[in-house]
Scaffold this motif. Structure first.
Motif, PDB file in Angstrom:
ATOM      1  N   ASN A   1       2.065   4.481  11.553  1.00 57.96           N
ATOM      2  CA  ASN A   1       1.169   5.442  12.199  1.00 57.96           C
ATOM      3  C   ASN A   1       1.132   6.774  11.461  1.00 57.96           C
ATOM      4  O   ASN A   1       0.104   7.466  11.472  1.00 57.96           O
ATOM      5  N   ALA A   2       2.235   7.145  10.805  1.00 57.63           N
ATOM      6  CA  ALA A   2       2.219   8.355   9.978  1.00 57.63           C
ATOM      7  C   ALA A   2       1.252   8.175   8.819  1.00 57.63           C
ATOM      8  O   ALA A   2       0.477   9.079   8.480  1.00 57.63           O
ATOM      9  N   ALA A   3       1.266   6.992   8.218  1.00 54.54           N
ATOM     10  CA  ALA A   3       0.349   6.711   7.104  1.00 54.54           C
ATOM     11  C   ALA A   3      -1.099   6.701   7.572  1.00 54.54           C
ATOM     12  O   ALA A   3      -2.007   7.093   6.830  1.00 54.54           O
ATOM     13  N   SER A   4      -1.336   6.267   8.799  1.00 54.02           N
ATOM     14  CA  SER A   4      -2.708   6.145   9.306  1.00 54.02           C
ATOM     15  C   SER A   4      -3.399   7.493   9.463  1.00 54.02           C
ATOM     16  O   SER A   4      -4.623   7.557   9.604  1.00 54.02           O
ATOM     17  N   LYS A   5      -2.643   8.570   9.430  1.00 50.71           N
ATOM     18  CA  LYS A   5      -3.228   9.906   9.562  1.00 50.71           C
ATOM     19  C   LYS A   5      -3.933  10.353   8.282  1.00 50.71           C
ATOM     20  O   LYS A   5      -4.641  11.367   8.278  1.00 50.71           O
ATOM     21  N   PHE A   6      -3.731   9.597   7.210  1.00 46.65           N
ATOM     22  CA  PHE A   6      -4.353   9.922   5.928  1.00 46.65           C
ATOM     23  C   PHE A   6      -5.421   8.870   5.610  1.00 46.65           C
ATOM     24  O   PHE A   6      -5.416   7.783   6.188  1.00 46.65           O
ATOM     25  N   PRO A   7      -6.341   9.180   4.712  1.00 51.08           N
ATOM     26  CA  PRO A   7      -7.458   8.256   4.434  1.00 51.08           C
ATOM     27  C   PRO A   7      -7.048   7.066   3.580  1.00 51.08           C
ATOM     28  O   PRO A   7      -7.486   6.905   2.447  1.00 51.08           O
ATOM     29  N   ILE A   8      -6.182   6.206   4.136  1.00 53.28           N
ATOM     30  CA  ILE A   8      -5.812   4.968   3.465  1.00 53.28           C
ATOM     31  C   ILE A   8      -6.489   3.803   4.173  1.00 53.28           C
ATOM     32  O   ILE A   8      -7.007   3.953   5.284  1.00 53.28           O
ATOM     33  N   ASP A   9      -6.461   2.647   3.544  1.00 55.58           N
ATOM     34  CA  ASP A   9      -7.176   1.486   4.069  1.00 55.58           C
ATOM     35  C   ASP A   9      -6.250   0.451   4.704  1.00 55.58           C
ATOM     36  O   ASP A   9      -6.606  -0.203   5.679  1.00 55.58           O
ATOM     37  N   PHE A  10      -5.051   0.296   4.123  1.00 58.25           N
ATOM     38  CA  PHE A  10      -4.084  -0.688   4.597  1.00 58.25           C
ATOM     39  C   PHE A  10      -2.689  -0.081   4.527  1.00 58.25           C
ATOM     40  O   PHE A  10      -2.444   0.863   3.779  1.00 58.25           O
ATOM     41  N   VAL A  11      -1.782  -0.664   5.298  1.00 63.69           N
ATOM     42  CA  VAL A  11      -0.356  -0.504   5.042  1.00 63.69           C
ATOM     43  C   VAL A  11       0.187  -1.869   4.648  1.00 63.69           C
ATOM     44  O   VAL A  11      -0.221  -2.901   5.179  1.00 63.69           O
ATOM     45  N   GLU A  12       1.077  -1.858   3.668  1.00 63.37           N
ATOM     46  CA  GLU A  12       1.736  -3.088   3.217  1.00 63.37           C
ATOM     47  C   GLU A  12       3.100  -3.160   3.876  1.00 63.37           C
ATOM     48  O   GLU A  12       3.795  -2.152   3.998  1.00 63.37           O
ATOM     49  N   PHE A  13       3.477  -4.351   4.343  1.00 59.68           N
ATOM     50  CA  PHE A  13       4.821  -4.511   4.892  1.00 59.68           C
ATOM     51  C   PHE A  13       5.274  -5.959   4.748  1.00 59.68           C
ATOM     52  O   PHE A  13       4.475  -6.858   4.490  1.00 59.68           O
ATOM     53  N   ASP A  14       6.587  -6.164   4.905  1.00 61.41           N
ATOM     54  CA  ASP A  14       7.218  -7.462   4.639  1.00 61.41           C
ATOM     55  C   ASP A  14       7.542  -8.169   5.947  1.00 61.41           C
ATOM     56  O   ASP A  14       8.151  -7.577   6.845  1.00 61.41           O
ATOM     57  N   VAL A  15       7.158  -9.431   6.040  1.00 55.98           N
ATOM     58  CA  VAL A  15       7.405 -10.204   7.255  1.00 55.98           C
ATOM     59  C   VAL A  15       8.304 -11.401   6.960  1.00 55.98           C
ATOM     60  O   VAL A  15       8.065 -12.162   6.019  1.00 55.98           O
ATOM     61  N   GLN A  16       9.355 -11.532   7.768  1.00 56.60           N
ATOM     62  CA  GLN A  16      10.242 -12.694   7.745  1.00 56.60           C
ATOM     63  C   GLN A  16      10.296 -13.269   9.158  1.00 56.60           C
ATOM     64  O   GLN A  16       9.843 -12.633  10.113  1.00 56.60           O
ATOM     65  N   VAL A  17      10.834 -14.460   9.297  1.00 62.91           N
ATOM     66  CA  VAL A  17      10.875 -15.121  10.606  1.00 62.91           C
ATOM     67  C   VAL A  17      12.322 -15.398  10.985  1.00 62.91           C
ATOM     68  O   VAL A  17      13.079 -15.991  10.213  1.00 62.91           O
ATOM     69  N   THR A  18      12.715 -14.963  12.179  1.00 63.85           N
ATOM     70  CA  THR A  18      14.076 -15.160  12.658  1.00 63.85           C
ATOM     71  C   THR A  18      14.332 -16.634  12.979  1.00 63.85           C
ATOM     72  O   THR A  18      13.403 -17.441  13.027  1.00 63.85           O
ATOM     73  N   LYS A  19      15.593 -16.958  13.241  1.00 64.68           N
ATOM     74  CA  LYS A  19      15.931 -18.358  13.499  1.00 64.68           C
ATOM     75  C   LYS A  19      15.324 -18.873  14.796  1.00 64.68           C
ATOM     76  O   LYS A  19      15.182 -20.093  14.962  1.00 64.68           O
ATOM     77  N   ASP A  20      14.947 -17.949  15.718  1.00 64.34           N
ATOM     78  CA  ASP A  20      14.267 -18.394  16.933  1.00 64.34           C
ATOM     79  C   ASP A  20      12.757 -18.197  16.831  1.00 64.34           C
ATOM     80  O   ASP A  20      12.051 -18.047  17.827  1.00 64.34           O
ATOM     81  N   ASN A  21      12.263 -18.191  15.581  1.00 65.31           N
ATOM     82  CA  ASN A  21      10.831 -18.326  15.289  1.00 65.31           C
ATOM     83  C   ASN A  21       9.997 -17.095  15.629  1.00 65.31           C
ATOM     84  O   ASN A  21       8.824 -17.216  16.005  1.00 65.31           O
ATOM     85  N   CYS A  22      10.559 -15.914  15.464  1.00 67.58           N
ATOM     86  CA  CYS A  22       9.801 -14.690  15.725  1.00 67.58           C
ATOM     87  C   CYS A  22       9.589 -13.918  14.420  1.00 67.58           C
ATOM     88  O   CYS A  22      10.560 -13.556  13.743  1.00 67.58           O
ATOM     89  N   PRO A  23       8.354 -13.641  14.046  1.00 72.07           N
ATOM     90  CA  PRO A  23       8.086 -12.849  12.840  1.00 72.07           C
ATOM     91  C   PRO A  23       8.495 -11.384  13.042  1.00 72.07           C
ATOM     92  O   PRO A  23       8.067 -10.736  14.006  1.00 72.07           O
ATOM     93  N   VAL A  24       9.327 -10.876  12.134  1.00 73.70           N
ATOM     94  CA  VAL A  24       9.785  -9.494  12.197  1.00 73.70           C
ATOM     95  C   VAL A  24       9.473  -8.805  10.871  1.00 73.70           C
ATOM     96  O   VAL A  24       9.229  -9.457   9.857  1.00 73.70           O
ATOM     97  N   ILE A  25       9.509  -7.484  10.896  1.00 72.70           N
ATOM     98  CA  ILE A  25       9.155  -6.702   9.712  1.00 72.70           C
ATOM     99  C   ILE A  25      10.416  -6.091   9.109  1.00 72.70           C
ATOM    100  O   ILE A  25      11.068  -5.251   9.722  1.00 72.70           O
ATOM    101  N   PHE A  26      10.744  -6.551   7.900  1.00 73.59           N
ATOM    102  CA  PHE A  26      11.948  -6.071   7.215  1.00 73.59           C
ATOM    103  C   PHE A  26      11.858  -6.511   5.764  1.00 73.59           C
ATOM    104  O   PHE A  26      11.475  -7.648   5.485  1.00 73.59           O
ATOM    105  N   HIS A  27      12.239  -5.648   4.841  1.00 70.73           N
ATOM    106  CA  HIS A  27      12.085  -5.965   3.425  1.00 70.73           C
ATOM    107  C   HIS A  27      13.221  -6.793   2.860  1.00 70.73           C
ATOM    108  O   HIS A  27      13.009  -7.825   2.211  1.00 70.73           O
ATOM    109  N   ASP A  28      14.465  -6.359   3.056  1.00 76.78           N
ATOM    110  CA  ASP A  28      15.594  -6.984   2.378  1.00 76.78           C
ATOM    111  C   ASP A  28      15.900  -8.366   2.945  1.00 76.78           C
ATOM    112  O   ASP A  28      15.679  -8.628   4.132  1.00 76.78           O
TER     113      ASP A  28
END
Length: 390
Positions: free
Chosen positions: A78-105
């Motif tokens: 949301n901080a990025a959305s205050k500026f004239p950008i088009d997308f935010v890039e982020f990393d999605v992984q899936v936990t062992k109980d099948n839930c997509p979460v956002i985390f890079h490492d």
């Protein structure tokens, strides 16, 4: 246009499903701000994409901007959305109980009684994952640490922290007009079987199609098989292949050059490539080949925090960049890149009196770009090789 001298050390470093099972339940929706025709993806403007939101965290950096806001968080998006950008890039992984979460490492680290514990994200349950870092109530979660590139373990301290989040939360809580560049994150050191990849991608796609509505979406991944599979599983959103462009070598040859990335995209019906920017500057002739193949080309890398290097990419025909310094880069690019404008019209869009041959029509001149002077261009051509350390 005044060019600013940039020292290399001052530039932050960027780190860097059965077939058709979902097609029946996926509406045929096209993201705003892009044009899709057949297998082609075309942006209607030069895209600026916030890396992990408002920028990645480099915890040992002397640059406070790299430690300002927790990366891959709702707050950062949301901080990025205050500026004239088009997308935010982020990393999605899936936990062992099948839930997509956002985390890079691939691994998450914490400390207890002086002992550091390291756990793989995909081996945690959702509740276990969310218990790291800040919590919604007064309860104290697991202390969050991070391993740096040189192997040091440091506290994940930022000026403005935020809790970890799921992909679904991002759809619900982030400004709805902001596009999502969803990187499908996998461990480079693991060979994944087809059934596992299918399950992971199905879990992510289900959340996307239940929540995306009209939000622009791009999928990207470094894993060739995941890119091909997510393209087979859905035909609504474009899929881009991520590559280091030859700056690093892998056992899978498909990852080792822009030429191999181009071949993969053409054979698998992918819509574009996201390359480390040094790969582009080292092999600029590939840009023409990619464009002639009707593929889109985006870049990531530390040079994308240098406005002059980004502008050079704009001139080369690259369609967008992933950046860390969102505010600074959007402000700089606003001065460098002149938007498309109408010609042969007055201030109110009416035809100017005495404009010969307009016949009441407004002509639009596309790709109007300011030009570097010979002196400035000469400077850039000397600057860029030094920055990419050829």
């Amino acid at each position: 246009m005044a060019l600013k001298a940039v020292h290399v050390s001052d530039v932050p470093h960027i780190d860097q499903v059965p077939d058709n099972v979902l097609l029946a339940i996926c509406p045929n929706r096209v993201s705003k701000g892009v044009e899709l025709g057949g297998n082609a993806f075309r942006a209607s403007k030069f895209l600026v994409i916030g890396h992990r939101g408002n920028g990645m965290n480099t915890l040992q950096s002397s640059d406070r901007r790299m430690r300002a806001i927790k990366e891959n968080s709702i707050l950062s998006f949301n901080a990025a959305s205050k500026f004239p950008i088009d997308f935010v890039e982020f990393d999605v992984q899936v936990t062992k109980d099948n839930c997509p979460v956002i985390f890079h490492d691939d691994f998450i680290l914490s400390i207890n009684n002086g002992t550091v514990f390291e756990k793989r994200i995909t081996e945690l349950s959702l509740s276990e994952f969310l218990y790291y870092g800040p919590q919604n109530d007064s309860q104290e979660g697991n202390c969050l640490l991070r391993k740096t590139h040189d192997g040091k373990i440091v506290n994940w301290n930022v000026e403005t922290d935020d809790k970890l989040c799921t992909l679904e939360e991002a759809f619900q809580k982030v400004e709805s007009s902001l596009g999502f560049n969803i990187e499908l994150k996998f461990d480079d050191h693991i060979v994944y079987d087809h059934s596992y990849l299918t399950g992971v991608l199905q879990a992510i796609l289900q959340v996307v199609f239940e929540n995306a509505k009209e939000r622009p979406i791009i999928f990207s991944t470094f894993l060739p098989d995941a890119a091909l599979l997510v393209r087979k599983l859905q035909a609504t959103y474009p899929v881009f292949f991520l590559t280091n462009g030859g700056s690093e070598l892998y056992h899978d040859v498909r990852r080792n050059s822009l030429e191999e990335a181009l071949k993969l995209c053409l054979e698998g019906g992918l819509q574009g490539i996201v390359s480390e920017v040094r790969g582009i500057f080292r092999n600029p002739g590939t840009v023409k080949k990619i464009r002639e193949s009707e593929l889109s080309l985006l870049t990531y890398g530390k040079l994308n925090n240098v406005a002059e290097a980004v502008y050079m990419q704009h001139l080369m025909g690259i369609e967008g960049v992933i950046v860390d310094l969102v505010q600074e880069m959007t402000e700089s690019l606003a001065d460098l890149i002149t938007p498309t404008k109408a010609i042969g019209t007055g201030e109110e869009g009416k035809e100017e009196e005495g404009s010969e041959g307009n016949e009441g029509k407004v002509k639009v001149e596309g790709d109007i770009k300011p030009q570097f002077s010979e002196r400035e261009l000469s400077f850039l051509l000397k600057l860029i090789p030094e920055l990419i350390e050829l």
